[in-house]
Design a protein around this motif. Structure first.
Motif: not given
Length: 517
Positions: A172-198
């Motif tokens: 299911e290509v469509g759902m794979a693209e949705v997951f890819k976007m959510q993983k990207s959002d997760s990495n952006k959130g994690f980057a903000r967390f590291i910048k704030k806390n490291y």
């Protein structure tokens, strides 16, 4: 939708008319034969999705017919039906790779269930997976927003890896693209967390997670102090998703005693993270206390040539007296030699074995076109890792160690991320060359696009100049110079790199295993 085509072979086929009518009413296309010879000819002439095969027939038996069918079309699922419950017949049928085994008399519900198991399973599992991920999508989004500790992000990353591997199994290509976007959002959130806390993890104002320098002191030395013999297998560049794929392979030999995700220090590069593991110190302290064992980025020479010596300094500082051996394996012959000499290694309290294959694979993928083709995306990259592991001396060693009372630790120094987005950086000729981090005096960049550390000593990193600073690429970015920009970007885009800030690089596995016996 194409009808499912079934061949039913039974010498009493006329007595099964009601079953056949039942299947046809359910939309299946059913062909019949009354003996093995006819069944074989029909398989040669026609494509079937599934075969029901009576075991006890005159002429060719069901097992004999099965062997011929598997030679002609081995991919067709065959369900054996028999009156016999004799164990040897069942074992022989199972050994001949039947898909299912039914005992007469069979009823229509049994038959339908067997068809669904062998024909519809993939579709049903795929639909269920997609449905479950859709229901989890919102929950994961909330976790991204609410994560405010390293353990929160580790739990979220575990969930992301689970869904990535599950969704990979369907088309299911469509759902794979949705997951890819959510993983990207997760990495952006994690980057903000590291910048704030490291930085706060090092000044004591915030609780620090388990990190590279504490791995031996807090996790491995207590095992040794309890009298256990331990093999520490450090697989360079080894990610959590890769671990989850090799876990089932080793389950016959070892079972998981504990599975933990810990945090690699920055830069997430071998020179820094692995030296920190073995020294039990951050890079600044290594450089200060043992300058003979440390080379800065711009200095010539191997940056991880003194790992055994650094480990010796750690056990000496902690007044430990373990008998240990250290080996770095970069070639198959060296790995095979380890397996051959396993009896000698058992005389040690601790054996540390560093395997560099995955790191070499990621570098080869960058430099060699053929490897790029073989590992052209994340699933292919994971697949190559699994293929290597199954045929590696490392797996042979794990199987060999099962018979001994030893514990195994599988871990790594950092992970790796597939980079896609170039971020421009300007630096002088002494600026470090890594694509995911830079060290330099006069770095010019957009601070919103990187994680910058202007005072390296705050996070216990060495600096070669009083004005040296570090910057780290975030998410799936990579740092590119403006000079010859297009060539540089095209060459490195979609390669696997490490050194920066991402879930894949920083949140990495620490696995304890015990023999499965």
């Amino acid at each position: 939708m194409k009808k499912v085509s079934i061949l039913w072979t039974d010498d009493e086929i006329d007595l099964l008319k009601s079953h056949i009518l039942f299947l046809e009413a359910k939309g299946f296309d059913v062909s019949t034969s009354s003996n093995g010879d006819d069944a074989i000819e029909m398989v040669k002439a026609q494509d079937f999705d599934l075969i029901f095969l009576d075991e006890n027939m005159p002429g060719l038996s069901g097992l004999q017919t099965l062997n011929y069918i598997k030679e002609i079309k081995p991919e067709i699922p065959v369900i054996m039906i028999t009156k016999s419950e004799e164990e040897d017949i069942m074992e022989e049928a199972i050994g001949s790779k039947i898909a299912d085994y039914l005992i007469k008399p069979v009823n229509p519900k049994q038959i339908l269930l067997s068809i669904k198991k062998n024909i519809d399973t993939k579709r049903l599992v795929s639909e269920k997976t997609l449905s479950h991920y859709q229901s989890e999508f919102g929950k994961i989004g909330m976790q991204i927003s609410d994560a405010n500790s390293f353990s929160d992000w580790a739990d979220l990353y575990k969930k992301l890896v689970y869904w990535e591997l599950e969704l990979e199994k369907n088309e299911e290509v469509g759902m794979a693209e949705v997951f890819k976007m959510q993983k990207s959002d997760s990495n952006k959130g994690f980057a903000r967390f590291i910048k704030k806390n490291y930085e706060s993890w090092f000044d004591g104002s915030n609780e620090k997670p388990m990190m590279s320098p504490n791995l031996f002191k807090d996790r491995i030395f207590p095992m040794l102090d309890e009298g256990q013999k331990v093999f520490v297998l450090v697989i360079d560049n080894f990610r959590y998703d890769q671990w989850k794929l090799i876990q089932p392979i080793i389950s016959d030999s070892f079972i998981v005693e504990s599975e933990e995700l810990y945090c690699s220090i920055l830069p997430t590069a071998t020179q820094y993270a692995r030296n920190a593991i073995f020294a039990g110190l951050m890079p600044h302290e290594i450089n200060k206390l043992y300058p003979e064992y440390w080379l800065n980025d711009e200095e010539e020479g191997g940056k991880n040539m003194k790992e055994a010596e650094l480990f010796q300094t750690q056990i000496s500082r902690l007044s430990k007296n373990y008998k240990f051996a250290y080996e770095k394996i970069t070639q198959m012959k060296a790995g095979e030699k380890i397996v051959e000499n396993v009896q000698d290694l058992l005389n040690n309290d601790l054996n540390i074995l560093v395997y560099n294959y995955i790191d070499m694979l990621s570098h080869a993928r960058t430099d060699i076109e053929m490897i790029r083709e073989l590992a052209n995306d994340e699933p292919a990259y994971r697949s190559l890792t699994v293929s290597w592991f199954k045929h590696s001396p490392l797996y042979s060693l794990i199987k060999e160690l099962q018979q001994y009372k030893v514990k195994i630790v599988i871990t790594t120094d950092h992970g790796t991320v597939r980079v896609q987005n170039p971020v421009k950086v300007v630096g002088d000729k002494n600026t470090s060359k890594n694509l995911r981090y830079k060290i330099g005096r006069n770095l010019n960049y957009n601070p919103k696009e990187v994680f910058e550390i202007r005072d390296p000593e705050k996070v216990h990193l060495p600096k070669t100049n009083i004005s040296s600073s570090y910057i780290f690429a975030l998410n799936n970015d990579f740092l590119a110079y403006p000079n010859n920009y297009n060539y540089y970007v095209n060459y490195y885009k979609d390669t696997f790199q490490h050194g920066g800030v991402s879930l894949e690089e920083m949140i990495i596995p620490f696995i304890k295993l015990k023999p499965n016996n």
